[in-house]
Design a protein around this motif. Structure first.
Motif: not given
Ligand code: FMN
Ligand code: SF4
Ligand code: SF4
Ligand code: FES
Lengths: 443, 347
Positions: A8-10, A238, A2-5, A254
């Protein structure tokens, strides 16, 4: 995995506002790039990142940018494709609604790389409220000197406009989009010339999807090489997946490319399994136009390897046993779903949305819809199934734009993998109301 | 000059030539049928897909085949390109598919259509289509409408080739003629209630490959094969004045532009296109208005020549025999060429 780009600030409240976006690092990449880099370097980083277009076709973005013609004294344009009308796809809406500045930062960065002084965000008519969100964000950016003349003292000028479409799916096809943007009827253009040579107002133009453009921000933040380490093989980075259908947790996720399909469907982090504990029957993995796959082929490839969420793995086996990642519209169907009924919905959509320029698509889409309706109504014959197959083959590859294929592929795949279901409709006309018995998966 | 091979026939053509143009230079059966391309209209072509061909080799430099059939009217040739049209069964099958699509919603009202006999869709269906349709649903219907006081629009027959739209765009000013609505229900229209009122509007009739746009001054007067085409000219202040008069007996029933063997409007001697004005088309129907040049050359093996040329009867006999499969051995029958020796028929 799980990687959020992008998202990530959602979770941060009010991240749609400029001040909050900046508090969390927003526009830092832009500032750094304008001060310390140049267009060639940005293009190089995007090339290294291996980013592929997120609008459906998966064309390498760096390569597309490098095709842009750069004749002296001619304007160049960046156009963001926010038309998002493929049934099952709603990821761009989410991104623009939640973090509009990420798209705007990406627009400025990409325009810097391309040497575009003007860019447009073409957004579908039904997203009027999202257009308003974007317009507010753009006004904030102008007020803060992030758009307009001499951005952040760099000498780079850029203007960004939002244009709302009038609600036609075909205006998502890039050349129809350009026609519409120019104020004309949204008919796809006959190519060549390609937009990279003669696009908007006849000038060299790059058209990219919302998510593609937004991804430029994390690419420049991490560096192309680092970005390329995320994901698997040639499916780097992603991807936003809009998951819908008979799952416990529909929504936009994501994922790091390469996530096993099975994990995506069943893990709590993502779709959370099939609603009501029912069995999985089929998945349309990349928006309504990509081939539907039955459970055994969506969870595993024909070779028995686990199917992954990546361009290559979903494409494994060609159309005989594979499908496409497409735009990331992941539609899940449980054991009670009628594939024929679902196909009818898709066929009706493509018939309705054909622009009507070329004969096979204009006429063929309506014909297919009528035959599927006939079968659903209990009046179908075995020959109708073969006829349907033949019609789709007469459309595929014989049209101006890929809407023809988009209309043909779902029909072909439904017959390829679920022919017996069509046959039960044909063979049991008297039971048409109670047909569920025939298409329900057997225990 | 690029060298292209079409159905195994090589031809050298100028840079920028399309596959269709190259094929027309070769001539004969290998020329793909073109319904929407019109050599005198810029940006025409690409829509109908009847002219599709298979590109087996892209060029000498990049010999890869093209992945999909291409519209020959909109694809320029490259040196070393290898194209297959009638020598590819797959291509013929694909074309038959396009023809079928064009016909599924067509009303097939040829018996009451003024275009019958000079209709490209009839020729297309005859040469490239199948005997029967597999379409069993209700056909799309529109009410016939007037486009101005001289032109009738039968939208039912329209194949949305865009030729008339290009005429309105390119040779009349202040365009008010175009396409409204989308997809299957798209239709030719003028801005609500606004007729095309322009000296050159009548040319839309000449470019329409089917009977969707017809001349109201000729409507239902005769059938084209009962009329006799004669080339004539007059001094006209508005247009070139080079026209084709269609006589029945002594009466001029219709005036049109002159068309070439492909059914497209011809060039004048000075290279300009022989579009004609509405005055010549609608208001000059007396022989005394014109200087007569002589009978028109009708190249297409069309029924237009049926009543006017000696060979016609022989051709009809030959065609009939050929269709009946009873052509005697050793007799070479060439459809519509008159090559048959009439003596052989009686054997
Ligand atoms: C009928 C049709 C509809 C399309 N709709 C969209 C769309 O809504 N959004 C999008 O980004 N791309 C859409 N595309 C793909 C675009 O033509 C184009 O490939 C894409 O915007 C390129 O962006 P990318 O390289 O960033 O993916 C559509 C294509 C077709 C043929
Ligand atoms: S394929 Fe369909 S949508 Fe695309 S140009 Fe042709 S008619 Fe229009
Ligand atoms: S009216 Fe005739 S010329 Fe115009 S689009 Fe239809 S078929 Fe073509
Ligand atoms: S003539 Fe080429 S597509 Fe119509």
């Amino acid at each position: 995995m799980s990687k959020k780009l992008l998202l990530k600030n959602d979770h941060i409240p009010n991240i749609n506002q400029l001040a909050v976006y900046r508090q969390h690092g927003g526009y830092a990449v832009l500032e750094n790039t304008l001060k310390n880099s140049n267009p060639e370097n940005v293009l190089e980083e995007v090339k290294k990142s291996g980013l592929r277009g997120r609008g459906g076709a998966g064309f390498p973005t760096g390569l597309k940018w490098s095709f842009l013609a750069r004749p002296e004294g001619v304007s160049r344009y960046l156009v963001c494709n926010a038309d998002e009308s493929e049934p099952g796809t709603f990821k761009d809406r989410y991104l623009m609604e939640r973090i509009p500045h990420l798209l705007i930062e990406g627009m400025i960065l990409s325009s810097f790389a391309l040497g575009a002084k003007t860019s447009y965000i073409y957004i579908r008519g039904e997203y009027f409220y999202v257009a308003r969100i974007l317009e507010v964000a753009i006004a904030e950016a102008y007020a803060a000197g992030l758009l307009g003349k001499n951005i952040m003292g760099s000498g780079f000028d850029h203007d960004c406009y939002v244009q709302v479409g009038a609600g036609a799916y075909i205006c998502g096809e890039e050349t129809a989009l350009l026609e519409s943007l120019e104020g004309k009827r949204g008919n796809p253009r006959i190519k060549p010339p390609f937009p990279a040579v003669a696009g908007l107002y006849g000038c060299p133009t790059v058209v990219n999807n919302v998510e593609t453009i937004a991804a430029v921000v994390p690419i420049l933040e991490l560096g192309g090489d680092e970005y390329a380490k995320i994901g698997i093989g040639k499916s780097t980075g992603t991807k936003l997946i809009s998951a819908s259908g008979h799952i416990n947790k529909p929504g936009v996720y994501e994922i790091e490319l390469g996530l096993p399909v099975e994990e995506f469907i069943y893990s709590e982090q993502y779709c959370g399994g099939i609603r009501g504990g029912r069995k999985l029957k089929a998945v349309v993995a990349g928006g309504s136009s990509v081939p539907i796959l039955p459970t055994e082929l969506i969870l595993k490839t024909a070779n028995g390897e686990p199917r992954l969420m990546s361009y290559e793995s979903l494409g494994d086996g060609g159309f005989a046993s594979g499908t496409m990642l497409g735009s990331g519209g992941f539609i899940v169907m449980d054991e009670d779903t009628s594939i024929v009924k679902n196909l009818y919905t898709f066929a009706r959509f493509y018939h309705h949305e054909s622009c009507g320029q070329c004969s096979p698509c204009r006429e063929g889409t309506g014909w297919m819809e009528k035959i599927i309706h006939k079968i659903l109504d209990g009046h179908g014959t075995m020959q109708d199934i073969d006829l349907l197959w033949d019609i789709q083959s007469k459309i595929e590859g014989k049209t101006i734009c890929p809407l023809g294929e988009a209309a043909a592929w779902p029909v072909a795949a439904a017959i390829r993998h679920f022919r017996s279901e069509f046959e039960s409709y044909v063979q049991n006309p008297e039971n048409i109301k109670d047909i569920k018995h025939y298409y329900r998966l057997q225990n | 000059m690029p060298l292209v091979t079409i159905d195994d026939i090589p031809v050298e053509v100028p840079e920028g030539t399309t596959i269709l143009e190259a094929a027309r230079m070769i001539g004969g059966d290998i020329v793909p049928p073109a319904m929407c391309f019109h050599s005198k209209l810029k940006t025409s072509g690409g829509y109908c897909r009847t002219c599709i061909v298979k590109v087996e080799q892209g060029s000498a430099k990049d010999p890869r085949p093209m992945p999909k059939p291409v519209a020959s009217c909109r694809t320029t040739v490259m040196d070393g390109m290898v194209v297959r049209n009638i020598t590819s069964p797959e291509n013929l099958e694909a074309r038959a598919g396009v023809v079928e699509m064009l016909l599924i919603n067509h009303p097939l009202d040829c018996p009451v259509c003024d275009q019958a006999g000079e209709c490209h869709l009839q020729d297309l269906g005859y040469e490239h289509g199948k005997e029967a349709t597999r379409y069993e649903f209700a056909r799309r219907e529109f009410e016939p409408t007037d486009i101005g006081d001289k032109i009738k629009l039968h939208m039912n027959r329209c194949i949305l080739c865009y030729r008339c739209v290009k005429v309105a765009d390119q040779i009349t000013d202040g365009r008010c003629h175009g396409i409204i609505n989308r997809g299957e229900v798209a239709e030719i229209s003028t801005y609500i209630e606004k007729a095309i009122d322009n000296d050159f509007s009548g040319n839309v009739i000449d470019v329409c490959p089917v009977g969707a746009l017809t001349d109201k001054t000729f409507r239902f007067k005769s059938r084209v094969w009962f009329t006799k085409p004669v080339d004539a000219h007059r001094d006209c202040t508005k247009c070139c004045g080079n026209v084709r008069l269609w006589y029945q007996g002594e009466e001029v029933l219709r005036v049109t532009a002159r068309k070439d063997q492909w059914g497209e409007v011809e060039d004048n001697a000075d290279g300009s296109t022989a579009w004609i004005c509405n005055e010549c088309r609608y208001d000059k129907k007396n022989t005394s208005d014109w200087t007569i040049e002589g009978p028109s050359k009708i190249d297409r093996h069309s029924v237009i020549s049926a009543n006017h040329y000696e060979t016609s009867l022989r051709n009809i006999k030959a065609d009939t025999l050929k269709m009946m499969g009873s052509v005697p051995h050793g007799v070479k029958v060439e459809l519509g060429t008159g090559a048959l020796d009439p003596n052989n028929l009686h054997k």
